[in-house]
Design a protein around this motif. Structure first.
Motif: not given
Ligand code: GLC
Length: 395
Positions: A319-345
């Motif tokens: 885990y590296r908080p500034s490590g690109y895909w080694r831990g940093s936050v990205w908006v696309a994963p947020h969007w995929f998870v958001y859609k998933g959560l809505v799908r499950y209600g």
């Protein structure tokens, strides 16, 4: 300006026209060409606002589809020195990316009911997904393989470390060099998955296959709307086959893990946001999903930070908080998870993802990726993925 207006203005600013094709660059400085899943995100955002621009974006993507049906992940519309690797083909890369194309075409059809455009797109969609199913699953295990980490869209994710034989502390240039070695090896065997895979890199990745399942289902919906019953049945059958295979080979004790499929299926148990990606396609049972969300998604010791979802668990040595895909936050994963959560209600939980994304974009701007611990933005400026927030706000 509201955040939605800012997002739409950014996408418009990044729009380019070359050789009669109109597309959007993910960022003017760092990513000045067209990228596959980025363009799908753009089309999803534009569907309700500028549907003609969304259609152009998809037309530009499929205009460079290979004879075998593959759609390359980069189209170099203008000459340049950035990302200028030797792919062995003119004008594009020779890799692909998570297959979000049906989703984008579906979002556009939902917004416009434009049957003529649907008819125009269906042949390319059919060839692209047939390529994935036929050429990326040569042993008929019903899981599609990727031949380079870049095909996952998460270039230096530590879930591929073991397969690449790279150390925990690898820096970005060394990691890129390693991925380019793979490109050289694959170029030598003409990117033929069946021929190359066992020798170099062959991963059945969880987000890629989860995204594939949802996109095959939507392809089936689109084919039904377009009156192509053979394609409807093919897409729906393959969605089910991949879904069963993910359960059988990539799932254990409540969680899906990516696997390297060189000898047998060896699970790559590096804990990344990949465990949440199947929510997007509804692959967990409601009980499994509930447990995953309660125990892991909002757990500050692993994935949840004040600034959003870590792409790698904080409990991982890599885990590296500034490590690109080694831990940093990205908006696309947020969007995929958001859609998933809505799908499950799980609407309250989805709202948390939306709100944290809004706050991050307002505070740190439309940057490429963010430090989960501080919220600091990194990488490209004027990066378009932040525009996915419109699809969370307007949903
Ligand atoms: C980076 C990302 C990839 C994206 C590309 C263009 O390589 O890892 O997912 O498609 O940038 O934005």
């Amino acid at each position: 300006m509201t955040l939605v207006e800012e997002a739409l203005a950014l996408i418009k600013r990044n729009r380019r026209t070359t050789d009669g094709y109109t597309y959007t660059v993910p960022s003017p400085d760092v990513y000045p060409y067209q990228w596959l899943w980025d363009s799908c995100f753009h089309a999803i955002v534009l569907a309700k606002h500028e549907p003609e621009a969304a259609k152009d974006e998809l037309r530009a993507l499929v205009s460079r589809q290979f004879a075998d049906g593959m759609i390359p992940h980069i189209i170099y519309w203008v000459p340049g020195t950035l990302h200028a690797y030797d792919w062995g083909v003119p004008g594009t890369s020779a890799l692909t990316q998570p297959p979000m194309l049906s989703y984008a075409a579906w979002a556009l059809h939902e917004a416009t009911q434009d049957d003529a455009f649907l008819t125009e797109m269906l042949p390319s969609l059919k060839r692209f997904y047939a390529y994935l199913i036929d050429k990326r699953d040569p042993n008929h295990h019903h899981l599609v393989g990727i031949i380079n980490p870049d095909e996952s869209g998460e270039d230096n994710s530590p879930r591929f470390d073991d397969v690449l034989h790279v150390p925990l502390d690898i820096n970005m240039p060394d990691h890129l060099a390693r991925r380019l070695e793979l490109v050289d090896a694959n170029r030598a065997c003409h990117f033929d998955a069946a021929e190359c895979m066992k020798r170099h890199f062959w991963v059945k990745d969880v987000p890629f296959n989860a995204i594939l399942i949802e996109n095959l289902r939507l392809l089936s919906v689109l084919a039904a709307r377009g009156g192509d019953d053979t394609l409807r049945a093919w897409a729906s059958t393959n969605a089910s086959l991949v879904e069963s295979a993910m359960r059988e080979r990539l799932w254990t004790s409540g969680v899906f893990w990516s696997a390297v499929a060189i000898e047998d299926y060896e699970l790559l148990r590096v804990d990344t946001w990949a465990r949440f990606a199947p929510l997007f396609a509804g692959l967990y049972t409601p009980e499994e999903a509930r447990a995953l969300v309660d125990q892991d998604l909002f757990n500050p010791d692993t994935f949840w930070s004040q600034h959003g979802l870590r792409t790698v668990s904080r409990a991982e040595a890599s885990y590296r908080p500034s490590g690109y895909w080694r831990g940093s936050v990205w908006v696309a994963p947020h969007w995929f998870v958001y859609k998933g959560l809505v799908r499950y209600g799980f609407l309250e939980e989805a709202k948390r993802i939306r709100e944290v994304s809004e706050k991050l974009l307002v505070t740190s701007g439309f940057r490429e990726y963010f430090n989960p611990e501080t919220g600091e933005g990194y990488g490209a400026h004027s990066f378009t993925w932040g525009a996915l927030i419109t699809d969370m706000i307007e949903a």
